[in-house]
Motif scaffolding. Structure first.
Motif, short mmCIF file in Angstrom:
data_model
loop_
_atom_site.label_atom_id
_atom_site.label_comp_id
_atom_site.label_asym_id
_atom_site.label_seq_id
_atom_site.Cartn_x
_atom_site.Cartn_y
_atom_site.Cartn_z
N ARG A 340 0.82 -1.20 0.00
CA ARG A 340 0.00 0.00 0.00
C ARG A 340 0.85 1.26 0.00
N GLY A 341 0.36 2.29 -0.67
CA GLY A 341 1.08 3.56 -0.66
C GLY A 341 0.25 4.64 -0.01
N ARG A 342 0.89 5.50 0.78
CA ARG A 342 0.20 6.68 1.31
C ARG A 342 1.07 7.87 0.88
N ILE A 343 0.66 8.40 -0.28
CA ILE A 343 1.58 9.31 -0.96
C ILE A 343 1.00 10.71 -1.05
N ALA A 344 1.68 11.67 -0.44
CA ALA A 344 1.24 13.06 -0.54
C ALA A 344 1.35 13.49 -1.99
N PRO A 345 0.35 14.23 -2.51
CA PRO A 345 0.40 14.61 -3.91
C PRO A 345 1.42 15.74 -4.11
N ASP A 346 2.00 15.72 -5.30
CA ASP A 346 2.85 16.83 -5.73
C ASP A 346 4.01 17.16 -4.80
N VAL A 347 4.76 16.12 -4.43
CA VAL A 347 6.04 16.41 -3.78
C VAL A 347 7.06 16.61 -4.91
N MET A 348 7.42 17.88 -5.12
CA MET A 348 8.28 18.19 -6.27
C MET A 348 9.74 18.30 -5.82
N LEU A 349 10.60 17.74 -6.65
CA LEU A 349 12.04 17.79 -6.35
C LEU A 349 12.80 18.13 -7.62
N PHE A 350 13.93 18.76 -7.46
CA PHE A 350 14.83 18.95 -8.59
C PHE A 350 15.85 17.83 -8.49
N ALA A 351 15.58 16.71 -9.17
CA ALA A 351 16.40 15.51 -8.94
C ALA A 351 16.36 14.62 -10.17
N ASP A 352 17.12 13.52 -10.07
CA ASP A 352 17.17 12.53 -11.14
C ASP A 352 16.06 11.50 -10.90
N SER A 353 15.01 11.51 -11.72
CA SER A 353 13.85 10.68 -11.39
C SER A 353 14.15 9.20 -11.49
N SER A 354 15.03 8.79 -12.44
CA SER A 354 15.28 7.35 -12.56
C SER A 354 16.05 6.85 -11.33
N LYS A 355 16.91 7.70 -10.77
CA LYS A 355 17.66 7.28 -9.57
C LYS A 355 16.75 7.22 -8.37
N LEU A 356 15.86 8.20 -8.24
CA LEU A 356 14.90 8.15 -7.14
C LEU A 356 14.01 6.92 -7.29
N GLY A 357 13.63 6.59 -8.54
CA GLY A 357 12.83 5.39 -8.81
C GLY A 357 13.56 4.15 -8.34
N GLN A 358 14.86 4.12 -8.58
CA GLN A 358 15.65 2.95 -8.16
C GLN A 358 15.69 2.82 -6.64
N ILE A 359 15.79 3.98 -5.97
CA ILE A 359 15.79 3.96 -4.50
C ILE A 359 14.49 3.33 -4.00
N VAL A 360 13.36 3.82 -4.52
CA VAL A 360 12.05 3.30 -4.08
C VAL A 360 11.94 1.81 -4.42
N TYR A 361 12.38 1.48 -5.63
CA TYR A 361 12.28 0.09 -6.10
C TYR A 361 13.07 -0.84 -5.19
N ASN A 362 14.35 -0.51 -4.94
CA ASN A 362 15.21 -1.40 -4.14
C ASN A 362 14.64 -1.59 -2.74
N LEU A 363 14.20 -0.49 -2.12
CA LEU A 363 13.70 -0.59 -0.75
C LEU A 363 12.41 -1.39 -0.71
N THR A 364 11.52 -1.13 -1.66
CA THR A 364 10.23 -1.83 -1.64
C THR A 364 10.41 -3.31 -1.99
N GLU A 365 11.30 -3.56 -2.94
CA GLU A 365 11.55 -4.95 -3.32
C GLU A 365 12.10 -5.74 -2.13
N ASN A 366 13.01 -5.11 -1.40
CA ASN A 366 13.52 -5.75 -0.18
C ASN A 366 12.38 -6.05 0.78
N ALA A 367 11.52 -5.04 0.98
CA ALA A 367 10.41 -5.21 1.93
C ALA A 367 9.55 -6.40 1.52
#
Ligand SMILES: Nc1ncnc2c1ncn2[C@@H]1O[C@H](COP(=O)(O)OP(=O)(O)O)[C@@H](O)[C@H]1O
Ligand SMILES: [Mg+2]
Length: 468
Positions: A340-367
């Protein structure tokens, strides 16, 4: 350098000192000579004026004996009328002292001359002579000049003695200075030489050498800092070796498994078809694993070498998290897990989206991986203060306290067999940590074995301003 400084100061001292002594002796001499010649002049003036030649002779001879010098009496033309050495009678003496008394109007004049330019010596073997000329005044005016020539060898001797003393002292001090300097510089350079030897050894590849730390000065600090550096180099070297051997091992394991599987298929041509398919499926799985390891290794070495390109842009972190969870949903469903996700809308960052995606992916996959079937995984995203905060929470197996400090290390796995089974490389979390750091953020973990784990990632929102 010391010697140069000492020499220079000695030279200055020597010239000043001998100058002072010379001036002093010279002055003494002038006063002494002038006094006695002036006194004598008052005695002999009347004798000369009234032509008492015998009395004059006697007075002058006695006086010259007493004063141990040569006495001459010159008339107003500068001609010698009396000479206690009796050799210059009738000669005109053009000495500057005589001239300044006769023509210059001075009462007394004193000077020291080299003998080759002077006309009247004061004794044998003297190279210099002092002249003291005093005006002879009679009752009706000037009569001439009383000239006293005397040896200055005594004065020069004392001067020489002073000079010799100074030179002697200089030589002694210079020798002492050279000796002390040699001693001191050896004392000073010994630790430097030691350190140089140590550094050379290290340069030749021996990382275990350490500098001797002694003394209490800058060299001590240098040696200490050197040792700290050596320590770090050694540990870096160790961890690099460890990394290489871990990586090799990680690559070898799937290769070995594949070889066994392959040989089975190869040497059993009449193997039943479904069994063969199973073997081939396992091989395929191993190849996936292998390519995962290689992919992770590449990511890591790229980040190590600073070659990782970061494509920053204004992006919605909320969107990225949603997409990643969507990607992992089938996996969760397969294991009947509640993702399940509880995600606040429109959290904007000036960042590399594919790297942030990998962070979320690795942590969630581990979980998902480390939570038993039917478990719950909650991913939240919110802004807290000036950070975007992502948490990945599960109610899975948890991580023992003693492993918590290591799970971000490369190839570290709490349960090696289980991780392999699930296709893990042990590199996922170390990649996550590096990517978080790349965005100026931080990651932390809380876990209770048997109850579950929570990973928290904080990424500053002002990333752009901070970097600009
Ligand atoms: N959510 C989690 N719950 C329990 N253990 C975890 C969790 N996440 C990571 N770990 C532990 O940390 C280790 C390292 O994780 P990771 O670097 O992703 O490697 P991998 O997942 O390939 O094993 C895992 O092997 C596992 O032991
Ligand atoms: Mg992982």
């Amino acid at each position: 350098m010391f010697l140069l400084i000492i020499s220079a100061s000695f030279y200055v001292t020597e010239t000043r000192l001998t100058g002072f002594v010379r001036d002093y002796l010279y002055e003494q001499r002038i006063r002494q000579d002038s006094l006695s010649v002036e006194k004598l002049s008052t005695t002999v003036a009347p004798l000369f004026e009234f032509g008492q030649a015998d009395a004059l002779d006697e007075a002058l001879v006695t006086a010259s004996g007493e004063m141990s010098g040569r006495l001459m009496l010159l008339d107003l033309d500068g001609k010698v009328q009396f000479d206690s050495f009796a050799s210059l009678m009738g000669v005109r003496l053009q000495l500057p002292e005589v001239v300044s008394v006769l023509l210059g109007g001075e009462a007394t004049s004193f000077g020291i001359h080299r003998l080759d330019t002077a006309a009247a010596s004061a004794g044998d073997g003297d190279s210099r002579v002092a002249y003291c000329a005093v005006r002879l005044v009679g009752s009706r005016g000037d009569l001439g000049v009383l000239l006293f020539a005397s040896s200055v060898s005594e004065m020069l001797d004392s001067l020489n003695r002073v000079e010799q003393q100074v030179v002697l002292v200089f030589v002694l001090v210079a020798l002492l200075a050279v000796g002390l300097t040699a001693l001191f510089s050896r004392f000073l350079t010994r630790p430097i030489n030691e350190l140089t030897t140590t550094i050379q050894k290290m340069g030749q590849g021996d990382l275990t050498v350490r500098a001797n730390v002694h003394g209490n000065d800058e060299l001590r600090t240098l040696a200490e800092n050197y040792n700290v550096m050596a320590e770090q180099l050694e540990s870096l070297d160790r961890s690099r070796n460890q990394f290489v051997s871990n990586a090799s091992h990680e690559l070898r394991t799937p290769l070995t498994t594949m070889k066994i599987l392959l040989e089975n298929v190869l040497y059993q041509p009449d193997m039943p078809r479904d069994m063969r398919d199973e073997f081939l499926g396992d091989m395929n799985h191993e190849i996936d694993r292998l390519s995962n390891v290689v992919k992770d290794l590449l990511t890591l070495t790229q980040m190590d070498g600073g070659k990782m390109e970061v494509h920053r842009e204004w992006m919605s972190f909320s969107q990225t998290v949603r997409e990643t969870l969507h990607l992992l949903t089938p996996q969760a469903e397969k294991r009947h897990q509640d993702l399940r996700g509880r995600i606040a809308p429109d959290v904007m960052l000036f960042a590399d989206s594919s790297k942030l995606g990998q962070i979320v992916y690795n942590l969630t996959e581990n979980a998902l991986k480390y939570t038993p079937e039917g478990g719950r995984i909650l991913v939240t995203l919110q802004t807290r203060g000036r950070s975007a905060v992502l948490t990945v929470q599960d109610n899975g197996i948890g991580i023992p306290q003693e492993d918590l400090g290591h799970i971000f290390d490369r190839f570290y796995r709490v349960d090696k067999a289980r991780s392999r089974e699930t296709g893990g490389t042990g590199l996922g979390l170390s990649i996550v940590r590096q990517m978080v750091a790349l965005h100026g953020g931080e990651i932390s973990v809380e876990s209770t074995p048997g109850a579950g784990s929570t990973f928290t990632v904080k990424i500053p929102l002002e990333e752009r301003e901070a970097r600009a």
